[in-house]
Structures are given as structure tokens and as C-alpha cells.
Design a protein around this motif. Structure first.
Motif, PDB file in Angstrom:
ATOM      1  N   MET A 645       0.835  -1.203   0.000  1.00  0.00           N
ATOM      2  CA  MET A 645       0.000   0.000   0.000  1.00  0.00           C
ATOM      3  C   MET A 645       0.871   1.255   0.000  1.00  0.00           C
ATOM      4  O   MET A 645       0.507   2.273  -0.612  1.00  0.00           O
ATOM      5  N   ALA A 646       2.037   1.198   0.647  1.00  0.00           N
ATOM      6  CA  ALA A 646       2.955   2.353   0.612  1.00  0.00           C
ATOM      7  C   ALA A 646       3.448   2.578  -0.813  1.00  0.00           C
ATOM      8  O   ALA A 646       3.535   3.729  -1.285  1.00  0.00           O
ATOM      9  N   ALA A 647       3.772   1.499  -1.516  1.00  0.00           N
ATOM     10  CA  ALA A 647       4.187   1.624  -2.909  1.00  0.00           C
ATOM     11  C   ALA A 647       3.035   2.140  -3.766  1.00  0.00           C
ATOM     12  O   ALA A 647       3.253   2.938  -4.695  1.00  0.00           O
ATOM     13  N   PHE A 648       1.841   1.720  -3.470  1.00  0.00           N
ATOM     14  CA  PHE A 648       0.643   2.215  -4.150  1.00  0.00           C
ATOM     15  C   PHE A 648       0.557   3.742  -3.999  1.00  0.00           C
ATOM     16  O   PHE A 648       0.317   4.472  -4.976  1.00  0.00           O
ATOM     17  N   GLY A 649       0.756   4.219  -2.787  1.00  0.00           N
ATOM     18  CA  GLY A 649       0.730   5.661  -2.546  1.00  0.00           C
ATOM     19  C   GLY A 649       1.849   6.391  -3.249  1.00  0.00           C
ATOM     20  O   GLY A 649       1.669   7.517  -3.747  1.00  0.00           O
ATOM     21  N   ASP A 650       3.041   5.765  -3.320  1.00  0.00           N
ATOM     22  CA  ASP A 650       4.173   6.395  -4.001  1.00  0.00           C
ATOM     23  C   ASP A 650       3.872   6.585  -5.492  1.00  0.00           C
ATOM     24  O   ASP A 650       4.229   7.621  -6.083  1.00  0.00           O
ATOM     25  N   VAL A 651       3.221   5.592  -6.110  1.00  0.00           N
ATOM     26  CA  VAL A 651       2.888   5.716  -7.528  1.00  0.00           C
ATOM     27  C   VAL A 651       1.892   6.852  -7.728  1.00  0.00           C
ATOM     28  O   VAL A 651       2.027   7.665  -8.664  1.00  0.00           O
ATOM     29  N   LEU A 652       0.885   6.924  -6.860  1.00  0.00           N
ATOM     30  CA  LEU A 652      -0.091   8.017  -6.976  1.00  0.00           C
ATOM     31  C   LEU A 652       0.579   9.373  -6.821  1.00  0.00           C
ATOM     32  O   LEU A 652       0.258  10.331  -7.544  1.00  0.00           O
ATOM     33  N   GLU A 653       1.529   9.456  -5.905  1.00  0.00           N
ATOM     34  CA  GLU A 653       2.235  10.718  -5.713  1.00  0.00           C
ATOM     35  C   GLU A 653       3.063  11.072  -6.952  1.00  0.00           C
ATOM     36  O   GLU A 653       3.114  12.237  -7.368  1.00  0.00           O
ATOM     37  N   GLU A 654       3.700  10.068  -7.564  1.00  0.00           N
ATOM     38  CA  GLU A 654       4.492  10.312  -8.771  1.00  0.00           C
ATOM     39  C   GLU A 654       3.585  10.769  -9.923  1.00  0.00           C
ATOM     40  O   GLU A 654       3.956  11.686 -10.680  1.00  0.00           O
ATOM     41  N   LEU A 655       2.410  10.168 -10.039  1.00  0.00           N
ATOM     42  CA  LEU A 655       1.482  10.587 -11.086  1.00  0.00           C
ATOM     43  C   LEU A 655       0.976  12.000 -10.824  1.00  0.00           C
ATOM     44  O   LEU A 655       0.805  12.799 -11.759  1.00  0.00           O
ATOM     45  N   ARG A 656       0.736  12.296  -9.549  1.00  0.00           N
ATOM     46  CA  ARG A 656       0.228  13.630  -9.207  1.00  0.00           C
ATOM     47  C   ARG A 656       1.253  14.711  -9.537  1.00  0.00           C
ATOM     48  O   ARG A 656       0.907  15.778 -10.040  1.00  0.00           O
ATOM     49  N   ASP A 657       2.528  14.429  -9.267  1.00  0.00           N
ATOM     50  CA  ASP A 657       3.559  15.452  -9.442  1.00  0.00           C
ATOM     51  C   ASP A 657       4.265  15.370 -10.789  1.00  0.00           C
ATOM     52  O   ASP A 657       5.039  16.263 -11.143  1.00  0.00           O
ATOM     53  N   GLY A 658       4.019  14.279 -11.546  1.00  0.00           N
ATOM     54  CA  GLY A 658       4.740  14.085 -12.791  1.00  0.00           C
ATOM     55  C   GLY A 658       4.181  14.945 -13.919  1.00  0.00           C
ATOM     56  O   GLY A 658       3.131  15.583 -13.795  1.00  0.00           O
ATOM     57  N   PRO A 659       4.897  14.947 -15.056  1.00  0.00           N
ATOM     58  CA  PRO A 659       4.450  15.748 -16.210  1.00  0.00           C
ATOM     59  C   PRO A 659       3.175  15.159 -16.806  1.00  0.00           C
ATOM     60  O   PRO A 659       2.899  13.971 -16.684  1.00  0.00           O
TER      61      PRO A 659
END
Length: 660
Positions: A645-659
Motif C-alpha cells: 500500500m505504501a508503494a501504491f501511494g508512491d505511484v499516486l504521488e508520482e502521477l500527481r507530481d509528474g508531467p
């Protein structure tokens, strides 16, 4: 019973009574009464000459049997009453009037005061009389008063009692109708119905006195033998039983889509779903007793909370039957845990236990010690009861405020038929088998949770031209990439089943109305924005409606037309690790804050069962602006659900901040 429960029960009774009274028609009831009387006149009009010989033989046979059994008390009672003057007259009128008056008075009282009970009582009364009339035709019996050679005296005829034998009012009545004694049958029937509506005790005692007096009178006036009265008992019991059974709504049968989840359940894959409900109890504690009180007060709107499955053999699906009383000690429990880690361990443990189907298939467990000012409630219900939307709806039914009604979508049968045809063609070309993910083959589970602002996830999807479901699919695929290495058996792609609701939220609380569409998620190394683009393209099948409609058609029709054993084989084959590796679900969001037992909800994390042979199931549920995720995980895939679930959150954060 608490005040709220009493008000609910009272309102239910009043509503039921009003609705039942609205459906009754005095004109129709009078017509039924006239029709029954007409049948009696037909029977009474049969020529006595052809029946009198047999009636005499039957009467003598009954009297002989009584003498052999030493039950022949009628003659002594009759001779004593014949010499009593006023008492004899009173007995004559009691015989002529009271049994009719009591039966008609009861029917009128039920019609006006207990309309919900009237129809069943009226039906049993009609059956009682039709049975008696049939017996009069097939087995005529001469009453003792018509056999003076045996020593009997006709007290009614000698007295010229108005309204009885010898009176012009009923001079054409059937006089060869001693078995059964309808006088006794009617008075006993009145007693049965008074007991069923729980009439006041003094009324029931008065009717018992009336039954005993009538029993004495029918023998003392020489109208019946004692065995005639005994014969009336089955003529009351059987019609009452038949009318009661006929008045009960038919027990609902487990439909095909519901039986699907009974069939796929295995010891290693229990099929119960539900949620982990987090309550803010800083201002008010909530315990087991509070939940029991809330459920009791709303039990009428939750039929499956008080029903269990009854099997009918291998070839027929089981029925839902009432299960009384509810075992509250088992269904609602309370235990202590050590923080949120203890909460997640408790959920995983409860997931591993199959809900028994010999009792109502639901359970709630209050978990104390989740956090300061927080109490957790685990709510589980077997998938045979409902799909995810239905289970959420039943949980919301226990909460405040009540949900607003959801309008039904417009019916478009032609569009649905075309979508089904197109979807069947698509399904026929997509029957490949995916690689299997590692699994333990046991019911052991790990459970993880995460909560995110719903607006944030929606905004992330909009930034990348994707839907919320696409974002969730991408986040889980990326999480698998980060947690699993290729050396640990990570495949290039993972096939997930995405459930689709085939009805609007709120339209029903029972029954499974979902289907699933398969989507292959790339889990290899790549930029998360690229992964989202691939998934968004593949996930278009979720929104086209064709595959979902076709899958639902196949699931529903298979449940309707396949014999139960073949349907079980179909379910086990189609919903297993052969064709999917996990489940990713997105449940409709609820609007506004909710309260359970007076405590505000802070989060609800879904609990989704694993399909047999699969390794994970994750679902998101929107609650008051928050998107709550619950992950059920087979430890063979990963032992730490929190890390996934932590990795799940990391991906969402990367999508949120990514181009973009």
C-alpha cells in the motif's frame, strides 16, 4: 425494547395494517359469503331419500363405536336436559345462534381491526366449510335426535326454537350433516384465530367457556354425538394450516448470480465481503450493545440479517428461510486490539474464517483500541447475499442520515441487445490464460489500508486524460512492479477483473448485479505516466458497455438455464486463477457525512474476497470526500500488505507530481 425500536415496530404495524385494509373490499367479502352460502344450499338441496339410509347406518355405527369405547354420554345428557324447562330453551337458542354470532363477529372484528390477518382467517374459514360440506355429501350422518328409537329426544324441535329445526326460517336445512359438527368447528376456529391475533386473555377465556358450553349443548340437545365434535378438530386444523402456508410469501430462491459465489467458495478462498468502518468516538463511546440496538431497530429493512440458507438437494438451489431467534452473541462481538496494526491483523484473521451458511451470513466485530478516540467495526457479509454495492447499501441502512433515493436509469432494450451481441463477439476473441502469481493456497490473508482525498485522485486523472479507475489500476500495477522483482515471479502483465455494476446504486440491497471485465495491466519497468497511458487505453473496454453487458448476459443466463451442478462447474472454471490474477474494484462514493450509533464515520475501507487461486483484491470506496482503499492479499504474493500500500501511494504521488 428501546423507544426507537418501539416506534419503528409500531409504525411498521400501522403501515402494514393500513395497506392491508386498503386492499380489502367489503362488497367482495360479502359476495364470497353469499357464494359459500350458495354452495351450502346446493348441498342442502340434495334429495334426502337417496341419503337417509346411509346416514342412518353411519349414525348407528358411530353410536356403536362410542358404546364400545364407553364414550356414550349423550343419552343421559339429553334426557336430563329435556326435563329442565327454561334451561332447555336456553340451550336450544345457544345451539341455534351463538356459533354463528361468534364467527361473524370475529370476521367483522378482524376486517376492521386486523386487516393484515383477515384474509388468512377468511380463507381458513372458507376451507373449513367447504371441507365440511364435502363430508356431508360423501358421508351423511343422521344426528341422534332423528333416531328416537335409540331413546333420544329432539329438544329443539319440541320447543319450536326460532332459527333452528322446526322453525320456518331453516326448514330446508340439511339435517343429515352431523359429521363434522360445524357448531364445534366454528367455535374452535374462533378460538384459534383469537390466539393468533393475541386477543386479550379474558376474551380467549370467554371463548373457551363458549366451546365447552357448545360441546355440552350439541350432545344434550341430541344434535351430535361426542365423536362428531372430535371429528371437527381436523376440519379446523387442516384448513388453518393450509391458509397459513398459502398466505406466507414464497421463500426467495438463491438466484443464479448469487449461487455463483456459493459455488466458487473454497476453504482457501472464503467469499465474504464488507468493510472496516472507522468511527470517531472521542465524544461518545460505541460498543457492542449500541450496534445490537441499531440493528434491531432496522431489522425489518434487512431481510438477510434474519434469514439463512436451506438446502434442497444437489439439483435445486437453496431457499432463504427465516432464522429465529438471531444469535446476537455470535453475530455482534467485541474485542480489543493493539492500534491500527492490530486492527488490520484482526481483519485478516476474520477474512480467513468462512461465514457459516447455516445461520444468517453476516457478522460485525467491534474493535476497541484502534487509536485514541477511535473505534473500528468490521462488517462482513457473504457474497451470496449481495454484491459490493448491495453490501454497502445494507451498511448505510444502519446509519444516519438515510440515503436519498436513486432514480432508475432509462430502459434501452435495443441498445442493450446490440451491446450484448457486440460484447459476445469480443469475449470470444479474448480467452487467453494469464501467468499465475505466487499464492500460498491457504485462507491466510494480509490486509492493508490507505486513505486519500478523492478530489486529488480525480485531479490526477484529469491531468493525464484518464479516469479515477485508470489511476487506481495504474497505481496498483506500479506498486506490484516496486514490491515484486522478476526473480520473485513477477510477470510482464497482470490480468485483473474489474467489477462493473449492472444497476444504479441504491436500487436494491440484496442480490448480485455485477459483472467483471478483464484488463491486462503492464507491471514491468516503465515511467508511471507511460503505464497510465497504456492502462487508460486498455481500460476503454470498461466504458464501452459491450463486454460488460455480454459478461452479465452470460453470467445471468448461465444461472437461469444451466442445471445446478453444471452451473457450479461453470462458476468455478470462469472465476478463478485460470483466467485472472486479482481484482481491482471501485465502489460508488457516498455523499455527505454519515453516523453509526451516533458516532461520525471517519473512513470505511472495503474488504473484498479473493477469487479462488488469485493473489490479491483491492477496492476503493468514496466516503465524504475521501477515497478509502482496502487491500486483501495472499501472503504467497507478498507478506507485507502495508509495504504494497505504501508503494501504491508512491505511484499516486508520482502521477500527481509528474508531467502531463
Amino acid at each position: 425494547m428501546g423507544t426507537g425500536e418501539a416506534v419503528t415496530v409500531r409504525d411498521t404495524v400501522l403501515t402494514t395494517g393500513t395497506a392491508a385494509r386498503a386492499r380489502l373490499s367489503a362488497r367482495r367479502e360479502m359476495l364470497l359469503g353469499l357464494l359459500l352460502f350458495g354452495v351450502y344450499l346446493v348441498v342442502a338441496g340434495l334429495p334426502e331419500e337417496a341419503r337417509i339410509g346411509r346416514a342412518r347406518e353411519h349414525g348407528e355405527a358411530i353410536y356403536s363405536l362410542e358404546r364400545a369405547l364407553r364414550l356414550d354420554i349423550e343419552l343421559s345428557l339429553n334426557r336430563w336436559l329435556a326435563d329442565q324447562g327454561i334451561l332447555r330453551v336456553l340451550a336450544n337458542y345457544e345451539y341455534a345462534i351463538t356459533y354463528i354470532a361468534s364467527a361473524l363477529a370475529l370476521l367483522l372484528w378482524l376486517f376492521l381491526r386486523h386487516p393484515e390477518r383477515y384474509r388468512t382467517a377468511r380463507n381458513s374459514f372458507i376451507l373449513l366449510n367447504l371441507g365440511g360440506l364435502t363430508c356431508f355429501v360423501l358421508y351423511p350422518v343422521m344426528p341422534p335426535r332423528l333416531m328416537p328409537d335409540l331413546g333420544f329426544i329432539d329438544t329443539v324441535y319440541l320447543g319450536g326454537t326460532w332459527g333452528s329445526w322446526g322453525s320456518p326460517l331453516v326448514e330446508h336445512a340439511d339435517q343429515l350433516a352431523a359429521v363434522p359438527s360445524l357448531h364445534m368447528a366454528w367455535t374452535m376456529w374462533v378460538g384459534v384465530e383469537l390466539a393468533r391475533v393475541k386477543a386479550k386473555r379474558w376474551v380467549q377465556v370467554l371463548n373457551i367457556v363458549h366451546i365447552l358450553v357448545t360441546l355440552y349443548v350439541i350432545m344434550a340437545t341430541a344434535n351430535h354425538f361426542l365423536l362428531d365434535a372430535v371429528a371437527a378438530i381436523p376440519f379446523v386444523a387442516i384448513p388453518v394450516y393450509i391458509a397459513e402456508r398459502a398466505s406466507r410469501p414464497p421463500a426467495p430462491k438463491v438466484e443464479g448470480p448469487d449461487a455463483f459465489f456459493m459455488a466458487v467458495e473454497t476453504p482457501a478462498a472464503p467469499q465474504q465481503a464488507g468493510g472496516l468502518i472507522m468511527l470517531d468516538t472521542a465524544a461518545r463511546e460505541v460498543g457492542r450493545a449500541d450496534l445490537v440496538r441499531e440493528i434491531r431497530a432496522r431489522l425489518d429493512g434487512l431481510p438477510r440479517f434474519r434469514q439463512r440458507l436451506t438446502g434442497r438437494g444437489r439439483w435445486r438451489r437453496p431457499l432463504w428461510r427465516d432464522h429465529d431467534p438471531v444469535d446476537w452473541e455470535w453475530h455482534v462481538m467485541e474485542r480489543r486490539v493493539d492500534g491500527m496494526a492490530g486492527v488490520r491483523e484482526a481483519v485478516a484473521e476474520l477474512q480467513a474464517e468462512r461465514l457459516p451458511l447455516d445461520r444468517p451470513p453476516w457478522r460485525m466485530v467491534v474493535l476497541k483500541g484502534a487509536a485514541p478516540g477511535r473505534t473500528a467495526v468490521v462488517y462482513l457479509m457473504h457474497h451470496v447475499v449481495a454484491d459490493g454495492v448491495g453490501i454497502v447499501a445494507q451498511a448505510v441502512h444502519l446509519m444516519e442520515p438515510p440515503p436519498a433515493p436513486v432514480p432508475a436509469p432509462p430502459r434501452r432494450p435495443l441498445r442493450r441487445a446490440l451491446a450484448t451481441a457486440a460484447g459476445l463477439a469480443q469475449l470470444a476473441t479474448a480467452v487467453t490464460r494469464p501467468e499465475r502469481l505466487p499464492s500460498s493456497g491457504t485462507p491466510e490473508r494480509r490486509y492493508g489500508t490507505m486513505r486519500l482525498p478523492l478530489a486529488e485522485v480525480r485531479d490526477t486523472g484529469r491531468r493525464h486524460g484518464a479516469r479515477v479507475t485508470d489511476v487506481v489500476l495504474c497505481a496498483f500495477a506500479g506498486a506490484l512492479n516496486r514490491v515484486m522483482g522478476e526473480e520473485e515471479g513477477r510477470p510482464a502483465a497482470v490480468r485483473v477483473a474489474v467489477p462493473l455494476m449492472m444497476r444504479p446504486p441504491g436500487s436494491a440491497m440484496v442480490g448480485n448485479h455485477t459483472t467483471a471485465v478483464m484488463v491486462d495491466l503492464p507491471v514491468g519497468k516503465m515511467a508511471e505516466t507511460d503505464r497510465l497511458a497504456v492502462i487508460a487505453k486498455r481500460a476503454r473496454v470498461l466504458r464501452s458497455g459491450t463486454r460488460g453487458q455480454a459478461a452479465w448476459f452470460v453470467m445471468w443466463q448461465a444461472g437461469r438455464f444451466l442445471p445446478a451442478p453444471l452451473h457450479r462447474r461453470f462458476a468455478r472454471m470462469s472465476y478463478s486463477g485460470r483466467f485472472l490474477q486479482g481484482t481491482v474494484s471501485s465502489l460508488p462514493a457516498t455523499a455527505g457525512p454519515l453516523r453509526l450509533a451516533g458516532a461520525p464515520l471517519t473512513a470505511v475501507y472495503p474488504i473484498v474476497p479473493l477469487a479462488p487461486g488469485t493473489a490479491f483484491a483491492i477496492a476503493g470506496l468514496g466516503i465524504d470526500g475521501e477515497l478509502c482503499f482496502g487491500l486483501s492479499l495472499d501472503p504467497g504474493l507478498a507478506d507485507d500488505a502495508d509495504a504494497l500500500m505504501a508503494a501504491f501511494g508512491d505511484v499516486l504521488e508520482e502521477l500527481r507530481d509528474g508531467p502531463r
